[in-house]
Motif scaffolding. Structure first.
Motif, short mmCIF file in Angstrom:
data_model
loop_
_atom_site.label_atom_id
_atom_site.label_comp_id
_atom_site.label_asym_id
_atom_site.label_seq_id
_atom_site.Cartn_x
_atom_site.Cartn_y
_atom_site.Cartn_z
N ALA A 48 3.79 67.41 -39.52
CA ALA A 48 4.26 66.84 -38.26
C ALA A 48 3.55 67.47 -37.06
CB ALA A 48 5.77 67.04 -38.13
N THR A 60 3.94 60.47 -36.25
CA THR A 60 4.34 60.41 -37.66
C THR A 60 4.87 59.02 -37.99
OG1 THR A 60 4.88 62.76 -37.86
CG2 THR A 60 5.99 61.27 -39.38
N VAL A 95 6.70 56.89 -41.14
CA VAL A 95 7.36 56.88 -42.45
C VAL A 95 7.31 55.44 -42.96
CG1 VAL A 95 9.46 57.36 -43.73
CG2 VAL A 95 8.88 58.76 -41.74
N SER A 126 10.67 62.88 -47.08
CA SER A 126 9.84 62.48 -45.95
C SER A 126 10.64 62.42 -44.65
CB SER A 126 9.18 61.12 -46.22
OG SER A 126 10.15 60.14 -46.52
N LEU A 127 11.98 62.33 -44.76
CA LEU A 127 12.80 62.37 -43.56
C LEU A 127 12.76 63.75 -42.93
CD1 LEU A 127 15.97 60.30 -44.55
CD2 LEU A 127 13.79 59.53 -43.60
N ALA A 181 9.91 63.64 -40.68
CA ALA A 181 10.32 62.90 -39.49
C ALA A 181 11.17 63.75 -38.57
CB ALA A 181 11.08 61.64 -39.91
N ALA A 198 8.98 66.03 -36.66
CA ALA A 198 8.26 65.28 -35.63
C ALA A 198 9.16 65.02 -34.43
CB ALA A 198 7.74 63.96 -36.21
N LEU A 256 7.51 58.82 -33.31
CA LEU A 256 7.96 58.60 -34.68
C LEU A 256 8.10 57.10 -34.93
CD1 LEU A 256 9.13 59.66 -37.38
CD2 LEU A 256 11.36 59.78 -36.25
N ALA A 285 8.70 53.94 -38.14
CA ALA A 285 9.19 53.66 -39.49
C ALA A 285 8.97 52.19 -39.81
CB ALA A 285 10.67 54.01 -39.61
N CYS A 320 14.17 54.63 -43.87
CA CYS A 320 13.44 54.08 -42.71
C CYS A 320 14.42 53.42 -41.75
CB CYS A 320 12.39 53.08 -43.17
SG CYS A 320 10.99 53.83 -44.04
N LEU A 329 16.19 56.02 -39.78
CA LEU A 329 15.38 56.57 -38.70
C LEU A 329 15.37 55.63 -37.49
CD1 LEU A 329 12.29 57.96 -40.66
CD2 LEU A 329 14.12 59.28 -39.59
N ALA A 385 13.42 55.65 -34.05
CA ALA A 385 12.04 55.46 -34.51
C ALA A 385 11.56 54.06 -34.14
CB ALA A 385 11.96 55.65 -36.03
#
Length: 311
Positions: A244, A250, A252, A261-262, A265, A268, A275, A277, A290, A293, A299
């Motif tokens: 990040a 970033t 996702v 992967s969260l 995030a 980030a 960010l 997604a 996603c 986010l 996001a």
């Protein structure tokens, strides 16, 4: 050999494995910290910031329990058992064997974004084109290990478009979306950076040995852990902060509700990085993260390379 003599010998006489890199005493000390310390150790970071990497090691070997603003007792308990001469020599020799380069804050290829991390890495070991660590613009592309065909297809399309727009692709070389991000970048003759949770001499996951070997040739592989270090759950979490911080934004692509992967995030968002997604079918568990986010962390919805580049 005592702990004090081990530290003193390596600090005063540059290890043979590092003699070709023309390193400063501070850089040599930081190389040792990558072997005897753990990533994200706040106390170690505070001590190094206060007195320097070399004096920090020396202080740990002495009897005092305090240093400027740092309680040394617990730090000494964590670090000193790892100050073993044979282990330090083995790690440095492994680095020399695979041609790993030490990147410290004084090196021109030290990622500027690491300054935003409270406990930034002491140093990086890197194999490949280290200039890519500071290439601009760069975007982290991460996602589920158990990626679906939808996620891999979208990842391939977006990464190809980003590479065509001059972006360097940063990821963690895991199975699924990470691996696809690296492959898509390489297939598009683009630049890619892979951050590992273990030493750069032992590729992980082992199923990506060929992929990481190619990244060493056409990109760069980096880690804050010394050679020989095995990846652990904690080291993966700390590795994520490098992904990040070392990127401008970033993305996702696909992630479950509790996907690792969260964590990237989250770093980030904490660092104030843009960010994004990719949305997916509302019935797909691999897109639930996603959607989370987008709903909970604001996001940006990303559907193509144009959206991703706009981050």
């Amino acid at each position: 050999m005592t702990i004090t003599s081990t530290i003193t010998r390596h600090l005063t006489t540059p290890p043979a494995a590092l003699t070709g890199q023309n390193l400063s005493p501070d850089a040599i000390a930081r190389a040792m910290w990558t072997i005897v310390g753990e990533p994200g150790d706040t106390q170690a970071g505070e001590l190094i910031a206060a007195v320097g990497a070399a004096d920090a090691l020396t202080l740990l070997c002495q009897g005092e329990d305090t240093a400027p603003g740092v309680d040394l007792t617990s730090l000494r308990e964590r670090v000193l058992p790892r100050v073993v001469d044979s282990a330090i020599v083995a790690a440095l020799s492994a680095a020399a064997r695979v041609g790993a380069v030490l990147i410290t804050p004084e090196h021109p290829h030290w990622p500027a974004g690491f300054a935003d991390l409270g406990a930034h890495p002491h140093a990086l070991w890197a194999r490949g084109n280290t200039a890519l660590l500071v290439a601009q613009p760069s975007i982290a592309v991460v996602g589920a290990r158990a990626a679906t065909g939808y996620g891999e297809h979208v990842c391939m399309d977006i990464v190809g478009g980003l590479v065509g727009r001059g972006h360097t692709i940063v990821s963690g070389a895991a199975y699924g979306i990470d691996g696809m991000a690296h492959r898509a970048a390489l297939a598009s003759d683009g630049q890619t950076v892979a951050y590992l949770a273990g030493g750069v001499d032992r590729f992980y996951p082992t199923g990506h040995d060929a992929l990481l070997t190619r990244i060493v040739t056409d990109g760069v592989v980096a880690s804050e852990m010394g050679c020989g270090a095995a990846p652990t759950k904690w080291r993966f979490l700390m590795r994520n902060r490098l992904i990040a911080a070392g990127s401008n934004a970033t993305l996702v692509v696909e992630a479950g509700w509790r996907s690792g992967s969260l964590n990237v995030a989250g770093h980030a968002a904490t660092l104030g990085r843009p960010l994004g997604a990719v949305p997916g079918p509302v019935t797909s568990p691999t897109s639930a993260g996603c959607h989370r986010l987008i709903k909970e962390f604001g996001a940006h919805i990303i559907t193509d390379a144009i959206d991703a580049a706009a981050l």
